[in-house]
Write a protein that holds these residues in place. Structure first.
Motif, PDB file in Angstrom:
ATOM      1  N   GLY A  67       0.785  -1.247   0.000  1.00 20.25           N
ATOM      2  CA  GLY A  67       0.000   0.000   0.000  1.00 20.25           C
ATOM      3  C   GLY A  67       0.806   1.280   0.000  1.00 20.25           C
ATOM      4  O   GLY A  67       0.370   2.280  -0.585  1.00 20.25           O
ATOM      5  N   ILE A  68       1.955   1.285   0.671  1.00 18.23           N
ATOM      6  CA  ILE A  68       2.710   2.548   0.756  1.00 18.23           C
ATOM      7  C   ILE A  68       3.252   2.925  -0.631  1.00 18.23           C
ATOM      8  O   ILE A  68       3.119   4.063  -1.080  1.00 18.23           O
ATOM      9  N   SER A  69       3.823   1.945  -1.326  1.00 22.14           N
ATOM     10  CA  SER A  69       4.309   2.238  -2.688  1.00 22.14           C
ATOM     11  C   SER A  69       3.128   2.568  -3.605  1.00 22.14           C
ATOM     12  O   SER A  69       3.248   3.418  -4.498  1.00 22.14           O
ATOM     13  N   THR A  70       2.004   1.899  -3.382  1.00 18.80           N
ATOM     14  CA  THR A  70       0.826   2.165  -4.219  1.00 18.80           C
ATOM     15  C   THR A  70       0.400   3.624  -4.117  1.00 18.80           C
ATOM     16  O   THR A  70       0.205   4.307  -5.134  1.00 18.80           O
ATOM     17  N   GLY A  71       0.233   4.110  -2.889  1.00 16.88           N
ATOM     18  CA  GLY A  71      -0.200   5.505  -2.705  1.00 16.88           C
ATOM     19  C   GLY A  71       0.853   6.485  -3.194  1.00 16.88           C
ATOM     20  O   GLY A  71       0.549   7.467  -3.884  1.00 16.88           O
ATOM     21  N   LEU A  72       2.115   6.195  -2.846  1.00 14.84           N
ATOM     22  CA  LEU A  72       3.214   7.071  -3.264  1.00 14.84           C
ATOM     23  C   LEU A  72       3.241   7.182  -4.791  1.00 14.84           C
ATOM     24  O   LEU A  72       3.294   8.279  -5.360  1.00 14.84           O
TER      25      LEU A  72
END
Ligand code: NAD
Length: 319
Positions: free
Chosen positions: A118-123
């Motif tokens: 999720g963190i890479s997705t949002g970033l």
């Protein structure tokens, strides 16, 4: 040749052994397992614009290794099926080499592991897809881990106003740490949130990123962008029966709607660079990690998730 039969085993995100034909990885390599893959050979992998690998894109139904259609886990002689290509709720797993990103061995695995989803997705939704110009105004719908990472991406890209929208006001204070400058709770307004945002921003935001999975928020995220140049990016996974309805004039008036999967990052090619962003202190992952539990208490992590408490919980593999 496509790497369909190549496998590796890893423990604690360290490669333990590799299958025949695996040349890119060796025992001891530090890696991040990813729920979607990159075969590097299909038209999607060869395209600079896509990360939707034909062979290894997310498949929640497969449950077996691609090479031979079999599971590598069993209990009492009965197979246990694989989970989204990673099966990481275990000390050891077997994965397709195309779903494993080799990273800097100096990077702390108990921190950068959150970059696998999720963190890479949002970033990436912000920096790769929405691409807010410096000084622009960005609306982020949904302030869970994905939305907070999208806010962080907007901040890194140089947005000057980042408006967080959530039905849960308890998210707002935390979201300031991720660059949000203002907040809107749709429950506080009698008019549609698109109108509230248009009034706050002289006609609409420059970019919006939807991270809720709610189709109404998706429509609001599209309709709140400024005509002429506004771009909305959908990230949330909607209900299977959801339908997105908007008036076609919203497109004719030069609003753009996009969607993204894993923030358009190619897992093997791009994820090591996201880890390097962390190593250069351009991206702080620690603030996403609010809890940590040993593997033996994994159900506590599910309870926290179900209650919406915290942002991300690390499961520690301990002997
Ligand atoms: N596209 C991808 O590659 C990808 C990858 C990972 C996650 N996702 C999806 O991204 C979404 C967000 O994930 P998360 O882990 O941050 O979820 P989360 O549940 O932690 O956060 C969602 C937030 O949205 C808020 N929300 C819900 N409905 C809303 C509405 N109508 N208006 C405003 N706010 C609303 C909730 O209060 C919550 O704070 C999920 O749908 C998830 O499945 C997509």
């Amino acid at each position: 040749m496509c790497c369909t039969s190549l496998e590796l085993i890893y423990v604690h995100s360290i490669v333990e052994s590799v299958g025949e034909g695996v040349t890119e990885l060796a025992p001891g390599d530090h890696v991040l397992p990813v729920f979607t893959g990159e075969c590097k050979e299909c038209p999607h992998c060869k395209s600079a614009e896509s990360n939707m690998c034909d062979l290894l894109r997310i498949n929640t139904d497969r449950g077996v290794m691609i090479g031979d259609g079999k599971s590598r886990f069993s209990i009492d002689g009965k197979p246990i099926y694989h989970f989204v290509g990673t099966s990481t709720f275990s000390e050891y797993t077997v994965m397709h080499v195309g779903c494993v990103a080799k990273i800097n061995p100096e990077a702390p695995l108990d921190k950068v592991c959150v970059l696998s989803c999720g963190i890479s997705t949002g970033l990436g939704a912000s920096i790769n897809v929405a691409k807010p110009p410096k000084g622009s105004t960005v609306a982020i719908f949904g302030l869970g881990a994905v939305g907070l990472a999208a806010a962080e991406g907007a901040r890194i890209a140089g947005a000057s106003r980042i408006i967080g929208i959530d039905l849960n006001a308890s998210r707002f204070e935390e979201a300031r740490k991720f660059g949000c400058t203002e907040f809107v709770n749709p429950k506080d307004h009698s008019k549609p949130v698109q109108e509230v945002l248009a009034e706050m921003t002289n006609g609409g935001v420059d970019r919006s990123v939807e991270c809720t999975g709610n189709v109404n928020a998706m429509i609001q995220a599209f309709e709140c962008v400024h005509d002429g140049w506004g771009v909305a990016v959908l990230v949330g996974v909607p209900h299977k029966d959801a339908e997105f309805k908007t008036h076609p004039m919203n497109f004719l008036n030069e609003r753009t709607l996009k969607g993204t999967f894993f923030g358009n990052f190619k897992p093997r090619t791009d994820l090591p660079n996201v880890v390097e962003m962390y190593m250069r202190k351009e991206l702080e992952v620690e603030k996403f990690i609010t809890h940590s539990v040993p593997f033996s208490e994994i159900n506590k992590a599910f309870d926290l998730m179900a209650k919406g408490e915290g942002i991300r919980c690390i499961i520690r593999m301990e002997n």
